[in-house]
Design a protein around this motif. Structure first.
Motif, PDB file in Angstrom:
ATOM      1  N   UNK A 148      78.142   0.592 -23.209  1.00  0.00           N
ATOM      2  CA  UNK A 148      78.816   0.105 -22.002  1.00  0.00           C
ATOM      3  C   UNK A 148      80.309   0.413 -22.062  1.00  0.00           C
ATOM      4  N   UNK A 149      80.919   0.229 -23.235  1.00  0.00           N
ATOM      5  CA  UNK A 149      82.342   0.495 -23.371  1.00  0.00           C
ATOM      6  C   UNK A 149      82.668   1.975 -23.238  1.00  0.00           C
ATOM      7  N   UNK A 150      81.697   2.838 -23.532  1.00  0.00           N
ATOM      8  CA  UNK A 150      81.883   4.286 -23.365  1.00  0.00           C
ATOM      9  C   UNK A 150      81.671   4.721 -21.914  1.00  0.00           C
ATOM     10  N   UNK A 151      81.319   3.791 -21.040  1.00  0.00           N
ATOM     11  CA  UNK A 151      81.037   4.139 -19.657  1.00  0.00           C
ATOM     12  C   UNK A 151      79.621   4.601 -19.426  1.00  0.00           C
ATOM     13  N   UNK A 152      78.755   4.438 -20.428  1.00  0.00           N
ATOM     14  CA  UNK A 152      77.341   4.825 -20.310  1.00  0.00           C
ATOM     15  C   UNK A 152      76.512   3.553 -20.138  1.00  0.00           C
ATOM     16  N   UNK A 153      76.765   2.837 -19.035  1.00  0.00           N
ATOM     17  CA  UNK A 153      76.146   1.528 -18.840  1.00  0.00           C
ATOM     18  C   UNK A 153      74.621   1.608 -18.760  1.00  0.00           C
ATOM     19  N   UNK A 154      74.096   2.753 -18.306  1.00  0.00           N
ATOM     20  CA  UNK A 154      72.639   2.903 -18.209  1.00  0.00           C
ATOM     21  C   UNK A 154      72.002   3.091 -19.587  1.00  0.00           C
ATOM     22  N   UNK A 155      72.815   3.322 -20.615  1.00  0.00           N
ATOM     23  CA  UNK A 155      72.331   3.432 -21.988  1.00  0.00           C
ATOM     24  C   UNK A 155      72.648   2.160 -22.775  1.00  0.00           C
ATOM     25  N   UNK A 158      69.328  14.054 -18.197  1.00  0.00           N
ATOM     26  CA  UNK A 158      69.833  13.087 -17.216  1.00  0.00           C
ATOM     27  C   UNK A 158      68.866  11.926 -17.138  1.00  0.00           C
ATOM     28  N   UNK A 159      69.314  10.754 -17.592  1.00  0.00           N
ATOM     29  CA  UNK A 159      68.473   9.556 -17.621  1.00  0.00           C
ATOM     30  C   UNK A 159      68.986   8.532 -16.618  1.00  0.00           C
ATOM     31  N   UNK A 160      68.122   8.090 -15.725  1.00  0.00           N
ATOM     32  CA  UNK A 160      68.399   6.972 -14.825  1.00  0.00           C
ATOM     33  C   UNK A 160      69.629   7.251 -13.963  1.00  0.00           C
ATOM     34  N   UNK A 161      70.393   6.214 -13.674  1.00  0.00           N
ATOM     35  CA  UNK A 161      71.607   6.339 -12.881  1.00  0.00           C
ATOM     36  C   UNK A 161      72.730   5.580 -13.564  1.00  0.00           C
ATOM     37  N   UNK A 162      73.954   5.925 -13.232  1.00  0.00           N
ATOM     38  CA  UNK A 162      75.096   5.328 -13.920  1.00  0.00           C
ATOM     39  C   UNK A 162      76.223   5.088 -12.920  1.00  0.00           C
ATOM     40  N   UNK A 163      76.176   3.953 -12.236  1.00  0.00           N
ATOM     41  CA  UNK A 163      77.181   3.600 -11.223  1.00  0.00           C
ATOM     42  C   UNK A 163      77.273   4.664 -10.136  1.00  0.00           C
ATOM     43  N   UNK A 164      76.144   5.254  -9.771  1.00  0.00           N
ATOM     44  CA  UNK A 164      76.144   6.366  -8.823  1.00  0.00           C
ATOM     45  C   UNK A 164      75.504   6.015  -7.478  1.00  0.00           C
TER      46      UNK A 164
END
Length: 350
Positions: free
Chosen positions: A100-107, A286-292
């Motif tokens: 989450x801190x890396x900006x990869x909230x979907x991971x 590309x996995x899921x979505x990430x604030x998109x």
């Protein structure tokens, strides 16, 4: 608004088993929004959940592609009102782990998702934290229901970063493939070729902007004749390992490979590392979505991505098993099935 104490829902109670039950209405926490579901899209993930895979915690109300209207708000929630049409980003995150801190909230290392690990949209009502709820009041429900899958496509495009004027080859003209095709066009790709096994899907791809279409059985020779040097981008929305293994040969030197489809977890492919090295290729997942979701909503609002023609089946909750079976079988003529709980409420045949 006077709300009922119970609601109709479709639950996966065990692998390969869907039951229709009357269950308690979800509780609304102080930061939550309660939504009356208008439509919920059927996704390949739902088929995986029905098989007991992919984070399944049974019993579960699946359904993560959701549009509906706000009917109740938690005490801390601001910015929404009753009756407002909204969509969800189903991915929930802790906000504090390293991903989450890396900006990869979907991971997120503590991954949760509406309709995957907690109750979803194949029900009359669904509850979600307000920070994953987005306004869709200016869209028809038949458009807004595509916000989540298009959000997944938007993350793939964000990873890919297509260059203006580039060329692309896409395998798979199902619902996700046709969204991906249009998003590539909206993001600068000037010429796109689409491969599929079904003529009906290729005809729809042409209608929605494909420049070239090829039946899979005849594709290789025709592609090489038209694009002898390959494509800047080669991607797929099939999840078929043989297709994914095949993509490298059609990439131009310096090109990009995007693996977008979901292959079975235990499947492997053989790809020449020398070819990747020699051709200076970039290989992306590309996995899921990430604030998109916001980007997906912009595409829908602008008309750059058209979705109404993708809906081929609208079913009541009692038709969920049929819709998932169609998804698994890739029935000819079927692109996208959506479920409408209101069909039951209005007395439509089950």
């Amino acid at each position: 608004m006077n709300l009922p104490s119970t609601m109709r829902a479709a639950l996966i109670t065990a692998p390969h088993t869907i039951e229709h039950q009357e269950v308690p209405l979800p509780e609304v926490g102080p930061d939550d929004v309660l939504i009356q579901v208008e439509l919920a899209g059927v996704c390949g993930t739902d088929a995986h959940l029905l098989e007991g895979h992919f984070h399944a915690k049974l019993p579960l109300i699946p359904g993560h592609e959701i549009v509906g209207k706000v009917v109740a708000l938690g005490g801390n929630v601001r910015g929404f009102s009753e009756g407002q049409r909204v969509v969800l980003d189903p991915d929930l995150n802790c906000g504090t782990c390293i991903m989450c801190q890396k900006g990869m909230r979907h991971q997120c290392l503590h991954y949760e998702a509406v309709g995957v690990t907690r109750a979803g949209g194949f029900a009359e009502y669904v509850v979600a934290p307000s920070n994953v709820v987005y306004d869709a009041s200016d869209l028809a429900p038949e458009e807004a229901v595509f916000a989540e899958p298009l959000g997944c496509v938007a993350w793939g495009i964000t990873r890919l970063k297509p260059e203006p004027g580039s060329t692309a080859l896409l395998y798979g003209a199902g619902g996700i493939g046709l969204l991906l095709m249009q998003a590539l066009k909206a993001s600068g790709v000037s010429e796109i070729a689409v491969v599929d096994t079904q003529t009906e899907r290729l005809n729809l791809a042409r209608k929605l902007g494909a420049d070239h279409t090829f039946l899979a059985s005849e594709a290789d020779e025709q592609i090489k004749a038209l694009f002898p040097h390959g494509f800047d981008i080669v991607t797929e929305a099939t999840g078929v390992a043989k297709v994914q293994q095949h993509m490298v040969q059609h990439a131009i030197p310096g090109g990009k490979i995007l693996v977008f489809g979901v292959a079975p977890e235990d499947v492997t492919i053989e790809v020449s590392p020398y070819e990747i090295f020699r051709k200076d290729l970039t290989v992306l997942g590309s996995f899921s979505l990430n604030s998109t979701i916001p980007l997906a909503l912009r595409w829908l609002r602008s008309g750059q991505v058209k979705v109404r023609d993708l809906i081929t089946d609208t079913l009541p909750l009692s038709g969920l098993s049929e819709a998932i079976d169609q998804k698994i079988a890739a029935r000819a003529g079927s692109i996208k099935a959506i479920v409408s709980p209101t069909l039951i409420l209005e007395g439509a045949p089950s």
